[in-house]
Design an enzyme around this catalytic site. Structure first.
Site, mmCIF file in Angstrom:
data_model
loop_
_atom_site.group_PDB
_atom_site.id
_atom_site.type_symbol
_atom_site.label_atom_id
_atom_site.label_comp_id
_atom_site.label_asym_id
_atom_site.label_seq_id
_atom_site.Cartn_x
_atom_site.Cartn_y
_atom_site.Cartn_z
ATOM 1 N N CYS A 419 0.832 -1.222 0.000
ATOM 2 C CA CYS A 419 0.000 0.000 0.000
ATOM 3 C C CYS A 419 0.857 1.258 0.000
ATOM 4 O O CYS A 419 0.346 2.350 0.269
ATOM 5 C CB CYS A 419 -0.969 0.057 1.172
ATOM 6 S SG CYS A 419 -2.232 -1.197 1.088
ATOM 7 N N ALA A 420 2.163 1.123 -0.236
ATOM 8 C CA ALA A 420 3.016 2.316 -0.406
ATOM 9 C C ALA A 420 3.241 2.461 -1.913
ATOM 10 O O ALA A 420 4.376 2.454 -2.391
ATOM 11 C CB ALA A 420 4.319 2.142 0.350
#
Ligand SMILES: Cc1ncc(COP(=O)(O)O)c(C=O)c1O
Length: 482
Positions: A419-420
């Protein structure tokens, strides 16, 4: 004689150091995962729950009742435990009062709570500054606000992204500063990166926010500062009072508790003057609802609409008490399920022990990993600047395949963008992915070593296969051309 003296002095130092070491074997007896032989090194996603917390669900179920909604003994008992949970959380992060605490489902909901509660305060021409290092949870809500919600009301607000140094994984504070101006309503910044592992110098970001010159509705002249503490708080002593930020968000499932509870800790005046995030029952003042007027409940209940996750809240708060016990003396339950007071120094002592242990594991694993040919380890080289996670790629190896092979060897890791997404794309990773090992304080040094050595073996055996395939191909090609 001199040698004896030296060795006894060394022993004394070792003993003193040992006092500060965690008793990991004793800690592990509180968990179920060691019985399965699992090497749990995906703790940045979620940590494991101690048995005591799982058993607490059953124990609490004997008095299962709603809160603030009944006159029975059971309801009063559960209500007391629920309200006391707010006090425990308050103390653990050194917030001034339980009125600063909003219980949410997770960090994501905590950040959305801030976004929705500030929604109507944005003025045309304002901006929001966040960073390329954020988890999507601290970027997508602000993107949605700027690109989708506010334009519908004819309000233009820009979302600006501060860069980081690709080599060191440090936030580029000069760039951040250049993006902040007198129209920056809020800076939204990660406390520690879930991909690079970097701990942010939050006091420097705070300084930038303080000098922006933005005129807030209460007359203060500065930008607000929201810190996404999801990766910071589980392994690093974090003091809301000293940080002096406006909003601090985190999730309990990354610090021993089962899934389902997050926290927004916010300055009281902001919660008092902002609109509620959710409207409904329990967030209204008793009896204060009429066709023309609704009065809100006092804090913290103004932000507790509807039936909350009651057991989850109680168990999450007890997770903090248990964490103190595990870090300070895992064979004694001094804080868990007791009313024994603890202060911020107790929390600091416990968290510093946890940090030191995690640092030791990270240092060991980084040392082994760094000797692998073709490896890139993202983020700061110095473990003091990092949390307990290590993301890496190896030239010619697919991170998903490494994670699959690790799993076959019993090592749990995570491959993907974690999720980065912004940061992976910023580094031009193709695919936008890396493999990540992440440690918590119940991991042993042997596990850290084994996990890193296993990566080494996977890469070596892949290289051997590649070489033999190349050799075969050459032989074949040679055969054909002849
Ligand atoms: C830095 C960071 N922020 C936010 C989140 C989102 O947390 P949650 O899924 O609990 O909302 C995570 C989860 O991995 C995270 O690492």
């Amino acid at each position: 004689m001199i040698n004896q003296l030296i060795s006894s002095a060394e022993n004394k130092i070792k003993l003193a150091e040992n006092k500060n070491l965690l008793d990991v074997s004793a800690i592990r007896r509180h968990f179920l995962f060691p019985e399965r032989g699992r090497i749990v090194t995906n703790n940045a996603a979620s940590t494991q729950p101690p048995k005591e917390l799982l058993n607490l669900y059953t124990d609490l179920s004997k008095d299962y009742e709603n809160v603030h909604r009944g006159q029975s003994n059971a309801s009063r008992y559960i209500t007391n435990l629920f309200e006391e949970s707010y006090n425990i959380i308050t103390k653990f992060i050194n917030a001034p009062d339980r009125r600063n605490i909003v219980i949410t489902r997770n960090t994501t909901e905590a950040i959305n709570t801030v976004m929705y509660s500030l929604l109507t305060q944005f003025r045309d021409g304002d901006n929001i500054v966040t960073t390329f290092m954020e988890h999507n949870s601290n970027y997508v809500p602000w993107y949605g606000l700027c690109k989708e919600i506010l334009p519908k009301f004819g309000i233009k607000v820009e979302c600006r992204l501060a860069r980081f140094q690709p080599q060191t994984g440090e936030l580029d504070l000069t760039h951040l500063k250049s993006l902040v101006d007198s129209r920056t309503k809020i800076i939204c910044c990660i406390g520690a990166s879930n991909f690079l592992g970097t701990k942010i110098h939050l006091h420097l970001v705070k300084e930038i926010a303080d000098y922006s010159g933005y005129l807030q509705p209460n007359g203060e002249c500065r930008s607000l500062l929201l810190v996404d503490g999801a990766q910071l708080i589980p392994g690093t002593f974090t003091d809301f009072h000293t940080l002096n930020v406006d909003y601090l968000c985190f999730s309990f499932h990354k610090m021993l508790a089962p899934f389902g509870i997050g926290v927004l800790c916010a300055k009281q005046h902001l919660l008092e003057t902002s609109l509620p995030f959710l409207y409904g029952g329990d967030m209204i003042a008793e009896g204060d609802v009429s066709p023309d007027y609704v009065g809100y409940n006092s804090l913290p209940w103004k932000y507790a609409a509807g039936t909350p996750n009651i057991l989850g809240t109680i168990i999450s708060a007890q997770a903090l008490r248990l964490l103190l016990d595990l870090a300070l003396n895992p064979d004694e339950q001094k804080y868990f399920l007791t009313t024994n007071e603890f202060n911020i120094q107790t929390v600091e002592g416990a968290m510093n022990r946890i940090s030191s242990h995690i640092k030791m594991l990270t240092e060991k694993a980084m040392y082994i990993l760094s000797r692998i040919k073709g490896i890139t380890i993202y983020g700061p080289k110095n473990v003091n600047r990092r949390t307990g996670l290590i993301s890496f790629n190896v030239a010619g190896c697919n991170p998903f395949e490494i994670a699959e092979e690790l799993n076959k060897a019993g090592v749990e890791s995570r491959a993907g963008c974690h999720c980065a997404t912004l940061a992976h794309k910023y580094l031009k990773l193709d695919p936008p992915a890396s493999c990540r090992l992440s440690f918590y304080f119940y991991n042993t040094i042997d596990e850290a070593e084994f996990a890193a050595e296993t990566v080494n073996k996977i890469v070596n055996s892949k290289n051997r296969i590649d070489i033999s395939l190349n050799t075969n191909e050459n032989t074949l090609n040679n055969g054909l051309t002849k």
